[in-house]
Design an enzyme around this catalytic site. Structure first.
Site, PDB file in Angstrom:
ATOM      1  N   ILE A 194       5.722   6.737   3.353  1.00  0.00           N
ATOM      2  CA  ILE A 194       5.698   7.713   4.235  1.00  0.00           C
ATOM      3  C   ILE A 194       5.768   7.973   4.757  1.00  0.00           C
ATOM      4  O   ILE A 194       6.095   8.300   5.948  1.00  0.00           O
ATOM      5  CB  ILE A 194       3.766   8.245   3.598  1.00  0.00           C
ATOM      6  CG1 ILE A 194       3.452   7.263   1.750  1.00  0.00           C
ATOM      7  CG2 ILE A 194       4.052   9.789   3.359  1.00  0.00           C
ATOM      8  CD1 ILE A 194       2.043   7.897   1.586  1.00  0.00           C
ATOM      9  N   GLU A 229      -4.948  -9.660   1.645  1.00  0.00           N
ATOM     10  CA  GLU A 229      -4.872 -11.519   2.049  1.00  0.00           C
ATOM     11  C   GLU A 229      -5.910 -12.210   2.082  1.00  0.00           C
ATOM     12  O   GLU A 229      -6.411 -11.816   1.955  1.00  0.00           O
ATOM     13  CB  GLU A 229      -4.487 -10.686   3.745  1.00  0.00           C
ATOM     14  CG  GLU A 229      -3.278  -9.619   4.250  1.00  0.00           C
ATOM     15  CD  GLU A 229      -2.243  -9.682   4.369  1.00  0.00           C
ATOM     16  OE1 GLU A 229      -2.138 -11.218   4.945  1.00  0.00           O
ATOM     17  OE2 GLU A 229      -1.440  -8.982   4.705  1.00  0.00           O
ATOM     18  N   LYS A 273      -3.892   3.249  12.337  1.00  0.00           N
ATOM     19  CA  LYS A 273      -3.638   4.248  11.831  1.00  0.00           C
ATOM     20  C   LYS A 273      -3.949   5.523  12.521  1.00  0.00           C
ATOM     21  O   LYS A 273      -2.990   6.648  12.546  1.00  0.00           O
ATOM     22  CB  LYS A 273      -3.254   4.156  10.463  1.00  0.00           C
ATOM     23  CG  LYS A 273      -2.611   2.717  10.172  1.00  0.00           C
ATOM     24  CD  LYS A 273      -2.881   2.464   8.192  1.00  0.00           C
ATOM     25  CE  LYS A 273      -1.991   0.872   8.179  1.00  0.00           C
ATOM     26  NZ  LYS A 273      -2.046   0.614   7.065  1.00  0.00           N
ATOM     27  N   GLY A 318       4.325  -3.112   1.256  1.00  0.00           N
ATOM     28  CA  GLY A 318       5.840  -3.515   0.976  1.00  0.00           C
ATOM     29  C   GLY A 318       7.013  -3.220   1.788  1.00  0.00           C
ATOM     30  O   GLY A 318       7.054  -2.483   2.213  1.00  0.00           O
TER      31      GLY A 318
HETATM   32  N1  HSE Z   1      -2.840  -4.404   5.295  1.00  0.00           N
HETATM   33  C1  HSE Z   1      -2.011  -2.887   4.755  1.00  0.00           C
HETATM   34  C2  HSE Z   1      -2.839  -2.506   3.740  1.00  0.00           C
HETATM   35  C3  HSE Z   1      -0.874  -2.943   4.951  1.00  0.00           C
HETATM   36  O1  HSE Z   1      -3.103  -2.836   2.570  1.00  0.00           O
HETATM   37  O2  HSE Z   1      -2.276  -0.841   3.348  1.00  0.00           O
HETATM   38  C4  HSE Z   1      -0.118  -2.177   5.927  1.00  0.00           C
HETATM   39  O3  HSE Z   1       0.038  -1.488   6.684  1.00  0.00           O
END
Ligand code: HSE
Length: 429
Positions: A137, A191, A206, A303
């Site tokens: 984005i 993960e 972020k 991704g």
């Molecule tokens: N771990 C992050 C998510 C991936 O699940 O959005 C990208 O920052």
């Protein structure tokens, strides 16, 4: 046309996507952007993290960063290794060598932005990090290059795909957190060590970058209160559904004059809010500017190819702007900008769920404590569970100071008629 030589640091999910776009779309980019972009070196330190060795010629791979730093033909270093070290040292070394840096690494950018920014300015080198927030984005460039006319007063984002996938499943299938997490891990959507995602760290990295750019003031990760999604239960979703809400992990920033609030936590959102419709691994960021009013950007936040899309856009920017890179103009020290005050006791609506004794006077006692802390109730729900001596109370508040709500609930938890304060969620409208 001059050739631009690029080095990739890391060849995992993001690095391999960048390589694919730069090679498969080379001719299109050449035609459209009048650029001749080539990956000439790929640093790999751990072969286990390499996604696809066969994708690139073997002679491009090296384990020696010196070969990249000392190669004057390489003008752009793309860091997509993740983590803090050695990414931080490699970025600083590249900038000191006068190379422009593009990074997709939200952790290192959010924690060491001030160092990178100072070094980039001193060396006239570019520093680009579009992929750090919202993956594919184009949110950061939208703020910096398309929303300049606005005083942005609010950012609200679903900026972690893993947690949005889990919350969507919990909401739609009535499952508990652990069940969905295990399924997401076995499908590769989460993960194996999911702490950074489910505890909200990833979203705070972020939000630090996003809100700093939106509000033009450095808001370090350390000032952002964070709560993850691990304590949410199917009961929270059942109540949210009954009241017409979804539950989303939101990263929120609001500006009130020189006061700024930033926080990350699970939040109840009315089903009619555009962010409530963001399902699965998708991300979306909702911004309010004084001129543009509300806008929302939606897409894939992670991704290989979506993230590489943002990285390649940064590479193109870095080449076009060589010699006249743009830098952020707010003071970018390690600490909170002195130009703003952090509003820690911000106002919000809240939804609290209590397990109480089912007896006369209980609601009056609870309401009395709320009144003492100046917290006004909007509505109270008591779903029928008449076969027990306990009852569940759901309290929805009007806007109230967050610290007062927490103080009131701490006191309520101590009342003899209250068995437990089971949950406390923010509510946005
Ligand atoms: N771990 C992050 C998510 C991936 O699940 O959005 C990208 O920052």
């Amino acid at each position: 046309m001059n050739q631009t030589n690029i080095a990739l640091l890391g060849f995992g999910v993001v690095g391999s996507g960048v390589y694919r776009i730069l090679t498969e779309n080379h001719d299109d980019l050449n035609h459209r952007e009048v650029l001749d972009l080539h990956v000439t070196r790929i640093l790999i330190r751990d072969a286990a993290n390499v996604r696809d060795f066969a994708l690139a010629p073997q002679e491009l791979f090296t384990a020696d960063y010196g070969e990249i730093l000392n190669d004057d033909s390489i003008s752009i270093v793309v860091e997509c290794m993740g983590g803090v070290e050695p990414a931080r040292s490699f970025i600083l070394q590249a900038l000191r060598a006068g190379k422009s840096v593009v990074s997709s690494n939200k952790e290192v950018i959010s924690k060491h932005w001030h160092e990178f920014d100072a070094e980039a300015k001193a060396r006239d080198a570019g520093l680009y990090y579009e992929a750090t927030v919202g993956g594919g984005i184009p949110i950061l460039r939208t703020i910096m290059d398309s929303m300049q006319a606005n005083n942005i007063t609010r950012v609200m984002g679903i900026i972690n795909g893993t947690t949005n996938y889990i919350l969507t499943k919990m909401s739609e299938e009535g499952l508990d957190f652990d069940e969905v997490l295990h399924e997401a891990q076995s499908l590769g959507y989460a993960e194996t060590d999911s702490t950074a995602d489910v505890e909200g760290y990833d979203a705070t990295y972020k939000l630090s970058i996003l809100a700093s750019l939106a509000f033009h003031a450095h808001l370090p990760v350390s000032v952002i209160p964070r709560e993850g999604i691990t304590k949410l239960s199917r009961r929270d979703f059942a109540i949210a559904r009954q009241l017409g809400y979804e539950i989303k992990l939101l990263a929120i920033g609001k500006k009130h004059g020189s006061q700024i609030e930033v926080h990350v936590h699970p939040t109840m959102l009315p089903k009619t809010h555009p962010l409530a419709a963001v399902r699965g691994v998708f991300n979306a960021i909702f911004l309010t500017g004084h001129a543009a009013n509300d806008i929302m950007l939606y897409g894939r936040g992670a991704g290989s190819m979506p993230t590489a899309s943002a990285v390649v856009s940064d590479i193109i920017c870095a080449v076009h702007r060589a010699g006249r890179h743009r830098y952020i103009t707010f003071a970018n020290a390690e600490e909170l900008s002195t130009a703003v005050q952090l509003l820690e006791n911000y106002e919000s609506r809240f939804c609290a769920r209590l397990l109480v004794e089912d007896a006369p006077g209980v609601l009056a006692s609870v309401a009395g404590v709320l009144a003492k802390h100046n917290v006004s109730l909007r509505s109270v729900l008591q779903p029928g569970e008449s076969d027990t001596t306990d009852a569940r109370l759901t309290l929805l508040t009007h806007n109230a100071a967050a610290q007062s709500v927490r103080a009131a609930l701490a006191e309520i938890a101590g009342l003899s008629c209250v068995r437990a304060v089971e949950s406390l969620l923010h509510v946005e409208e």
